[in-house]
Design a protein around this motif. Structure first.
Motif, short mmCIF file in Angstrom:
data_model
loop_
_atom_site.label_atom_id
_atom_site.label_comp_id
_atom_site.label_asym_id
_atom_site.label_seq_id
_atom_site.Cartn_x
_atom_site.Cartn_y
_atom_site.Cartn_z
N PHE A 132 30.22 38.94 78.67
CA PHE A 132 29.07 39.49 77.97
C PHE A 132 29.33 39.56 76.47
N GLY A 133 28.23 39.67 75.71
CA GLY A 133 28.31 39.83 74.27
C GLY A 133 27.97 41.25 73.87
N VAL A 134 28.50 41.66 72.71
CA VAL A 134 28.28 43.01 72.21
C VAL A 134 27.72 42.96 70.79
N LEU A 135 26.73 43.80 70.54
CA LEU A 135 26.17 43.99 69.20
C LEU A 135 26.14 45.48 68.92
N LEU A 136 26.54 45.87 67.73
CA LEU A 136 26.54 47.27 67.33
C LEU A 136 25.63 47.42 66.11
N GLY A 137 24.51 48.13 66.30
CA GLY A 137 23.61 48.39 65.18
C GLY A 137 23.09 47.13 64.52
N ASP A 138 23.34 47.01 63.20
CA ASP A 138 22.80 45.91 62.41
C ASP A 138 23.42 44.56 62.73
N ASP A 139 24.38 44.52 63.62
CA ASP A 139 24.90 43.22 64.08
C ASP A 139 23.80 42.37 64.69
N LEU A 140 22.71 43.01 65.10
CA LEU A 140 21.59 42.28 65.69
C LEU A 140 21.07 41.20 64.74
N ASN A 141 21.22 41.42 63.43
CA ASN A 141 20.70 40.49 62.44
C ASN A 141 21.77 39.55 61.89
N ASN A 142 22.94 39.54 62.52
CA ASN A 142 24.04 38.71 62.04
C ASN A 142 23.96 37.33 62.69
N GLN A 143 23.58 36.33 61.92
CA GLN A 143 23.33 35.00 62.47
C GLN A 143 24.59 34.35 63.02
N ARG A 167 10.01 50.72 62.07
CA ARG A 167 9.31 49.94 63.10
C ARG A 167 8.63 50.89 64.09
N THR A 168 7.41 50.54 64.48
CA THR A 168 6.71 51.36 65.46
C THR A 168 7.26 51.06 66.86
N TYR A 169 6.86 51.90 67.80
CA TYR A 169 7.25 51.71 69.20
C TYR A 169 6.83 50.33 69.69
N GLU A 170 5.58 49.96 69.38
CA GLU A 170 5.07 48.66 69.82
C GLU A 170 5.78 47.51 69.12
N ASP A 171 6.09 47.69 67.84
CA ASP A 171 6.84 46.65 67.09
C ASP A 171 8.18 46.38 67.76
N ASP A 172 8.88 47.44 68.15
CA ASP A 172 10.19 47.29 68.79
C ASP A 172 10.07 46.48 70.09
N LEU A 173 9.09 46.84 70.90
CA LEU A 173 8.90 46.13 72.17
C LEU A 173 8.63 44.64 71.93
N ASN A 174 7.74 44.35 71.00
CA ASN A 174 7.41 42.96 70.71
C ASN A 174 8.61 42.19 70.17
N PHE A 175 9.38 42.85 69.31
CA PHE A 175 10.54 42.19 68.71
C PHE A 175 11.56 41.81 69.78
N TYR A 176 11.91 42.76 70.64
CA TYR A 176 12.94 42.50 71.66
C TYR A 176 12.44 41.54 72.74
N GLU A 177 11.18 41.65 73.08
CA GLU A 177 10.62 40.72 74.07
C GLU A 177 10.68 39.29 73.55
N THR A 178 10.29 39.08 72.31
CA THR A 178 10.32 37.75 71.72
C THR A 178 11.75 37.23 71.60
N LEU A 179 12.66 38.10 71.19
CA LEU A 179 14.06 37.70 71.02
C LEU A 179 14.67 37.24 72.34
N ALA A 180 14.44 38.02 73.40
CA ALA A 180 15.01 37.68 74.71
C ALA A 180 14.43 36.38 75.25
N LYS A 181 13.13 36.18 75.05
CA LYS A 181 12.50 34.95 75.53
C LYS A 181 12.97 33.74 74.74
N THR A 182 13.03 33.88 73.42
CA THR A 182 13.41 32.76 72.55
C THR A 182 14.84 32.30 72.82
#
Length: 236
Positions: A132-143, A167-182
């Motif tokens: 598995f991979g691990v991300l801590l906080g802002d590591d999410l944006n580390n290319q 980010r709003t609640y809905e923004d978070d959901l959309n962001f993670y959904e798109t990221l996982a699918k992409t």
């Protein structure tokens, strides 16, 4: 295909686990327990350097959980001075009453992680039969981390995070959904409520959002055990 049981605890960063809560974790019989970025944080510290003086107390509380829970604990994060003498934000990994390893945050937040240095540890681990991979906080944006995950064909990623108010609640959901699918991954995020900061733990997969905390739970402790089907990452 293998089914991995992953327990996430959206836990207030400043409150210890009670014996009843630890018993709840034990009864889940999960393979992994994920705790939010910044947990446990029991002391009023002026800065990360001061907080690092409490490293042993933070780790001792994780070991209390490990006395009852036999799975792998990805134990939130705390500040510490590593073997190279650098102040870092580190994620302790505990199993069977042993502090097995650390993951060091590679992308310090300029507002939260004052004075810390980027970590140099690996971002990919093999434990509990899972790769598995691990991300801590802002590591999410580390290319560069994402490029490593893609190169190594990592299927499941754990994101121990602190929610951001912008980010709003809905923004978070959309962001993670798109990221996982992409990226065609299973992405499990765990946050902890603190000082009116919302906590928005969730599980996103290539098929969409599989689980999320509700809007009314953003300021609450939430325990959830997820069953995740993995194809490539499970090692027999």
């Amino acid at each position: 295909m293998a089914v991995i049981k992953i327990a996430i605890y959206q836990k207030n960063l400043h409150k210890r686990f009670t014996p009843d809560e630890i018993s709840k974790i034990q009864q889940s019989k999960a393979h992994f327990l994920l705790l939010p970025e910044g947990y446990p944080h029991f002391f009023q510290s002026a800065n990360p350097s001061d907080a690092s003086k409490h490293e042993k107390e933070y780790q001792d509380h994780l070991l209390e959980i490990s006395e009852k829970f036999s799975g792998v604990i990805l134990g939130g994060s705390h500040y510490r001075t590593n073997e190279e003498g650098k102040l870092v934000s580190a994620l302790p990994i505990v199993q069977s009453l042993v502090l097995v390893d650390f993951y060091e945050k590679k992308t310090p937040n300029p507002e939260l992680d004052l004075g810390t240095k980027p970590g140099t540890t690996e971002s990919i681990f093999i434990m509990g039969g899972l790769r598995f991979g691990v991300l801590l906080g802002d590591d999410l944006n580390n290319q560069s981390i994402w490029e490593e995950f893609q190169k190594e064909n990592i299927e499941i990623i754990f994101h121990l995070d602190t929610s951001r108010k912008e980010r709003t609640y809905e923004d978070d959901l959309n962001f993670y959904e798109t990221l996982a699918k992409t990226k065609n991954i299973h992405l499990i995020r765990v946050c902890g409520p603190s000082d009116s900061i919302p906590a928005r733990s969730l599980y996103a997969s290539p098929s969409g959002i599989n689980w999320k905390v509700g809007k009314v739970e953003e300021d609450k402790d939430v325990f959830k055990t997820l069953s995740v089907n993995v194809m490539r990452s499970y090692l027999l």
